[in-house]
Design an enzyme around this catalytic site. Sequence first.
Site, PDB file in Angstrom:
ATOM      1  N   ALA A   1       0.866  -1.179   0.000  1.00 51.44           N
ATOM      2  CA  ALA A   1       0.000   0.000   0.000  1.00 51.44           C
ATOM      3  C   ALA A   1       0.904   1.230   0.000  1.00 51.44           C
ATOM      4  CB  ALA A   1      -0.865  -0.022   1.255  1.00 51.44           C
TER       5      ALA A   1
ATOM      6  N   GLY B   1       0.865  -5.120   0.708  1.00 56.28           N
ATOM      7  CA  GLY B   1      -0.272  -5.125  -0.211  1.00 56.28           C
ATOM      8  C   GLY B   1       0.086  -5.674  -1.589  1.00 56.28           C
TER       9      GLY B   1
ATOM     10  N   GLU C   1      -0.218  -9.297  -1.156  1.00 58.30           N
ATOM     11  CA  GLU C   1      -1.660  -9.525  -0.970  1.00 58.30           C
ATOM     12  C   GLU C   1      -2.404  -9.447  -2.315  1.00 58.30           C
ATOM     13  OE1 GLU C   1      -1.791  -6.517   2.207  1.00 58.30           O
ATOM     14  OE2 GLU C   1      -2.824  -8.006   3.429  1.00 58.30           O
TER      15      GLU C   1
ATOM     16  N   GLU D   1       4.520  -5.487   7.017  1.00 62.34           N
ATOM     17  CA  GLU D   1       3.730  -4.426   7.665  1.00 62.34           C
ATOM     18  C   GLU D   1       4.087  -4.227   9.131  1.00 62.34           C
ATOM     19  OE1 GLU D   1       2.575  -6.608   5.505  1.00 62.34           O
ATOM     20  OE2 GLU D   1       1.022  -5.741   4.225  1.00 62.34           O
TER      21      GLU D   1
HETATM   22  C1  3H9 Z   1       0.701  -2.320   3.389  1.00 63.46           C
HETATM   23  O1  3H9 Z   1       0.910  -2.820   2.330  1.00 63.46           O
HETATM   24  C2  3H9 Z   1      -0.613  -2.420   4.120  1.00 63.46           C
HETATM   25  C3  3H9 Z   1      -1.543  -3.429   3.538  1.00 63.46           C
HETATM   26  O2  3H9 Z   1      -1.285  -4.708   4.035  1.00 63.46           O
HETATM   27  C4  3H9 Z   1      -2.962  -3.137   3.924  1.00 63.46           C
HETATM   28  C5  3H9 Z   1      -3.575  -1.924   3.384  1.00 63.46           C
HETATM   29  C6  3H9 Z   1      -5.045  -1.825   3.696  1.00 63.46           C
HETATM   30  N1  3H9 Z   1       4.618   3.415  -0.214  1.00 63.46           N
HETATM   31  O3  3H9 Z   1      13.408   2.211   0.322  1.00 63.46           O
HETATM   32  P1  3H9 Z   1      13.797   2.874  -0.950  1.00 63.46           P
HETATM   33  C7  3H9 Z   1       9.340   4.957  -1.490  1.00 63.46           C
HETATM   34  S1  3H9 Z   1       1.863  -1.374   4.198  1.00 63.46           S
HETATM   35  C8  3H9 Z   1       5.063   4.635  -0.540  1.00 63.46           C
HETATM   36  O4  3H9 Z   1      14.779   4.005  -0.888  1.00 63.46           O
HETATM   37  P2  3H9 Z   1      14.979   0.406  -1.800  1.00 63.46           P
HETATM   38  C9  3H9 Z   1      10.406   5.367  -0.481  1.00 63.46           C
HETATM   39  O5  3H9 Z   1       9.875   6.232   0.468  1.00 63.46           O
HETATM   40  C10 3H9 Z   1       3.246  -1.393   3.104  1.00 63.46           C
HETATM   41  N2  3H9 Z   1       6.351   4.901  -0.847  1.00 63.46           N
HETATM   42  O6  3H9 Z   1      14.268   1.811  -2.046  1.00 63.46           O
HETATM   43  C11 3H9 Z   1      11.432   6.020  -1.385  1.00 63.46           C
HETATM   44  O7  3H9 Z   1      10.973   7.325  -1.682  1.00 63.46           O
HETATM   45  P3  3H9 Z   1      12.009   8.530  -1.912  1.00 63.46           P
HETATM   46  C12 3H9 Z   1       3.980  -2.673   3.106  1.00 63.46           C
HETATM   47  C13 3H9 Z   1       7.201   3.878  -0.791  1.00 63.46           C
HETATM   48  O8  3H9 Z   1      15.238  -0.177  -3.112  1.00 63.46           O
HETATM   49  C14 3H9 Z   1      11.340   5.191  -2.662  1.00 63.46           C
HETATM   50  O9  3H9 Z   1      10.067   4.534  -2.618  1.00 63.46           O
HETATM   51  N3  3H9 Z   1       5.212  -2.548   2.339  1.00 63.46           N
HETATM   52  C15 3H9 Z   1       6.810   2.579  -0.449  1.00 63.46           C
HETATM   53  O10 3H9 Z   1      16.108   0.560  -0.862  1.00 63.46           O
HETATM   54  C16 3H9 Z   1      12.425   4.132  -2.777  1.00 63.46           C
HETATM   55  O11 3H9 Z   1      12.428   3.372  -1.591  1.00 63.46           O
HETATM   56  C17 3H9 Z   1       6.373  -2.235   2.907  1.00 63.46           C
HETATM   57  O12 3H9 Z   1       6.472  -2.108   4.094  1.00 63.46           O
HETATM   58  C18 3H9 Z   1       5.440   2.364  -0.153  1.00 63.46           C
HETATM   59  N4  3H9 Z   1       4.970   1.140   0.179  1.00 63.46           N
HETATM   60  O13 3H9 Z   1      13.916  -0.477  -1.025  1.00 63.46           O
HETATM   61  C19 3H9 Z   1       7.536  -2.035   1.983  1.00 63.46           C
HETATM   62  N5  3H9 Z   1       7.884   1.757  -0.467  1.00 63.46           N
HETATM   63  O14 3H9 Z   1      12.777   8.161  -3.135  1.00 63.46           O
HETATM   64  C20 3H9 Z   1       8.187  -0.705   2.270  1.00 63.46           C
HETATM   65  C21 3H9 Z   1       8.932   2.547  -0.829  1.00 63.46           C
HETATM   66  O15 3H9 Z   1      11.132   9.714  -2.057  1.00 63.46           O
HETATM   67  N6  3H9 Z   1       9.300  -0.403   1.367  1.00 63.46           N
HETATM   68  N7  3H9 Z   1       8.527   3.816  -1.029  1.00 63.46           N
HETATM   69  O16 3H9 Z   1      12.873   8.552  -0.676  1.00 63.46           O
HETATM   70  C22 3H9 Z   1      10.491  -0.977   1.500  1.00 63.46           C
HETATM   71  O17 3H9 Z   1      10.733  -1.805   2.360  1.00 63.46           O
HETATM   72  C23 3H9 Z   1      11.580  -0.538   0.564  1.00 63.46           C
HETATM   73  O18 3H9 Z   1      11.250   0.755   0.087  1.00 63.46           O
HETATM   74  C24 3H9 Z   1      11.759  -1.483  -0.660  1.00 63.46           C
HETATM   75  C25 3H9 Z   1      12.742  -0.831  -1.669  1.00 63.46           C
HETATM   76  C26 3H9 Z   1      12.349  -2.797  -0.139  1.00 63.46           C
HETATM   77  C27 3H9 Z   1      10.465  -1.715  -1.352  1.00 63.46           C
END
Ligand code: 3H9
Length: 717
Positions: A63, A102, A105, A125
Amino acid sequence: MKGTVLYEVRDGVALLTVDNPPVNPLSDGVRAGLYEGLAKAEADSSVVGVVLTGNGRAFIAGADISEFGGSGEGHGLAEVFKKLEYCSKPVVAAINGLALGGGLETALCCNYRIASNQAFVGLPEVNLGLLPGAGGTQRLPRLVGPAEALKIMLSGAHVPAKKALSLGIVDSLSDNVVEDSITFIKEKAANSESHPLVRDLNDKVIEARGNENILVEAQAMTAKSRKGQFAPGQIIKCVEAAINLDDFDEGLKKETDYFIECLVHPQREAMIHIFFGERAASKVSDVPKDTPIMDIKKAGIIGSGTMGGGIAMCFANAGIPVHIIDQDADNLKRGISVIEKNYEFMVNRGRITTEQKDFVFGLVTSSLDYNDVHDCDIVIEAVYENLELKTKIFKSLDEAVKPGAILASNTSGLDIDSIANSTSRPELVVGTHFFSPANIMKLLEVVRGDQTSNEALATVMSVSKKLKKAAVVSLNAPGFIGNRMFFGYTAQANMLLLEGALPHQVDQAMESFGLNMGPFRTMDLIGLDLGWRARKLGGMASPLHAKIGDELCEQDRFGQKNQKGYYNYSEGSRAPNPAPENESIYERISSENGFTRREISDEEIVDRCMLALINEGADILSEGVAQRAADIDVVYINGYGFPIWRGGPMHHANAMGLDVVLEKLAKYKDLTGSDVFAASSLLIELAEKGGKLTDAPSKDDRRERLSFEKSSVANNF
Ligand code: 3H9
C-alpha cells in the site's frame, strides 16, 4: 492521482503493468488503474486471461505508506481486490521483483503466481506498526500453514523466490516471467474450467485447529524481538481467526477491525515516521541530486581490531573487495581470524551458506604495508581514538593512496577538520562513525568536515546504502549527534543516582519505557574507566555527575570488563547482578556533595532522562549539526537502542506536545536548579507557534556557526 496501470492486449491476454516508480506502491492512481484494467479485460471478448505485473524492479511494494493517516480517496483496496479475486477471466501474477505487503496480498488474490528468480515476497507491515490488512493474514496461512505464515508476518522478512516456491507461495519460477505468464494463462484458459482461489484452500488452517502451540510459539517469538510493540499481538489474533473461523469473510472482517486498531495506534505513526526518516536522512539538503557519485570498487581499512574487522565485513557483505592493513602481524592475524569466525558462526546459524561464506571471506585481503591500499577508492581508518595518531596515519595515507580516493576516519568524536588539514586533499576527507559491532549495528554517522566536497559526501551516502546502513549526516561538532545526546542522558542518570535513585531502579524504569538497555547497564558495557582515565591524564577534577562513576573506578570497578561496575557480573556472562557493596559509596558521595538522598519515582527518572535527550536534540537541531529532527530519531533508534515504536526522542517530544515538554523542563529546573533543564530556544520558539520539532527551520548559515571544542565531550567516555 499517483501512479497508473498500463494496459495492452498481447496474443489474446490482457497485460496489466503497474507503473508507479520507483517501487510501484498501490497509490490511488494504481488502484483506479487496476480496477479499470480488470473491467476492460472482462468486457473484451477477445481476451481470455489476465497477466498482472510491475514496471521496473518491483512488482508492487505494498500500500502507499504516505496515504496512511489521510482520507483515502478513490477506489479502496478491498474493492479492487474483490474485482481481482472474482475476475471472470483467470489471472496470473507475474511477480517480476519485490512483492511486499499489499503487493503480495494482490498476488494472493490472483488465481496463479509465477515469480522471477530474482523476486522477493513478504508481508513486512509489522515494521510499520501495522498488519497485512488486505487479506494477507487470512490468505497466507491457507497457502503455507499458520505457523509458517506467522513467522513470515512477525519477522517481516523478505522471502527469496526459491524459498517462496518451496513454501508454496508461488507456483513456479521463470527467467522470463511476463512472456511465460502469458503462455501459461492462455493454456489455463483453454484447458481448465475453474481456477483456484487461495480463500478456498482450507486444509492447512483446519489442520491447525486445537494446536495451541502455534500461537504460543508466535507469542514467545515476539516477546523479545518485538518487545513493547502493538502490531504483533494483532497479527497473532488475525491468524487465530483464520484458524478457527469457518467463514473466510468473517476472518477478513476481524482482520479489518484489528488493522484499524493498528492504524490509529500512535506506534503506527512513530514507525512510519522512522521509515520515511531513514530515507530522508540519506538526502543532504544542500547537495544537489545530480552530484556525481564516485565508483567504489575497492575499500581499504586501517586497523584490524573489532571496529576495523566489523567495517571490513560490511564491505565484503556488500560484495566490495576490502583490504585490511595493520602494523602488527599478530594483531592482523587475530583480526582476520575473528572475521572468519564471525562468518563461520553465521554458517552454523544457517544465516549464510558455506559457499556464501567462502565468497565474502574471499573478498577480504590483508597486509602490513600502507602501499597495498594505493588502489582503493575509499580507505577508512579505524584505530583507537587519538588525534595525534590519526593525523599521522592520514599523512601517510595521503601519500600512499591514489589521488581522488576518499579518506575516512571512524572517529566517534574527534575533530575531522584537524584530520583533514593534515592531508593535501581535505575535500576528500570525511568522518564515518560506525557503531560496534559494525557488521551488525545499522547506524552510520557521516561527519561532514568544513571542506568535505559534495562529491565525497554524496559518494559516502551512496556507498552506505550498499552497506545497508542507516546513514545520517552530522556536522563536525563535539560528540556529533549521538554521543552528544548520550552524554547528557547518562549525566542525568548519574545525577539521579547522586540524588537517591539506584542503578537497577533507573535501568528498570528506562527499560520499561522501551530502551533495550538502561543507562547504567550501558555504562558498565562501555567501561566506566574511559572518562576517568582521560580526566586523570588531563589533571581534571571529576564533574558532579561523574563523581560516583570515578569513585567506582578508584575502587577498581570498571564495568563488565573486570566483572564489577555499577553491577557485578559472573565470568562469561553479561547478566547484571546487584552490587550492594556499592550502596555505601553512593551514600557517601551523595552526602559529600550536599545531597540528601530521597525516594525518586519512575516517572521522574523517565522524564529527566528523556528531557535531557530532547533538550540537547533541540540544540543540535538549532545549531544545524543535524539536518532535521527525524535524523536525530534515526540516530537514536539505530545506534542507541531507543524503541522504534516511540519514534525517537524528537518524535516523542512532538507526541507529548512541546508545551508539555516546556512545562516539564520548568518543573525539573525548579526541582534541581540545573541548567540542563533550561529550555532550548528552539523549543520555546516552536512551542509558542504551536509547532513541532519537525517544523524547525533549516539553517543556511549552519556551517559558519560551528567550532569544534574538543574538551566538551572528552569527559564522558
Ligand atoms: C501495506 O501494504 C498495508 C496493507 O497490508 C494493507 C492496506 C489496507 N509506499 O526504500 P527505498 C518509497 S503497508 C510509498 O529508498 P529500496 C520510499 O519512500 C506497506 N512509498 O528503495 C522512497 O521514496 P524517496 C507494506 C514507498 O530499493 C522510494 O520509494 N510494504 C513505499 O532501498 C524508494 O524506496 C512495505 O512495508 C510504499 N509502500 O527499497 C515495503 N515503499 O525516493 C516498504 C517505498 O522519495 N518499502 N517507497 O525517498 C520498502 O521496504 C523498501 O522501500 C523497498 C525498496 C524494499 C520496497
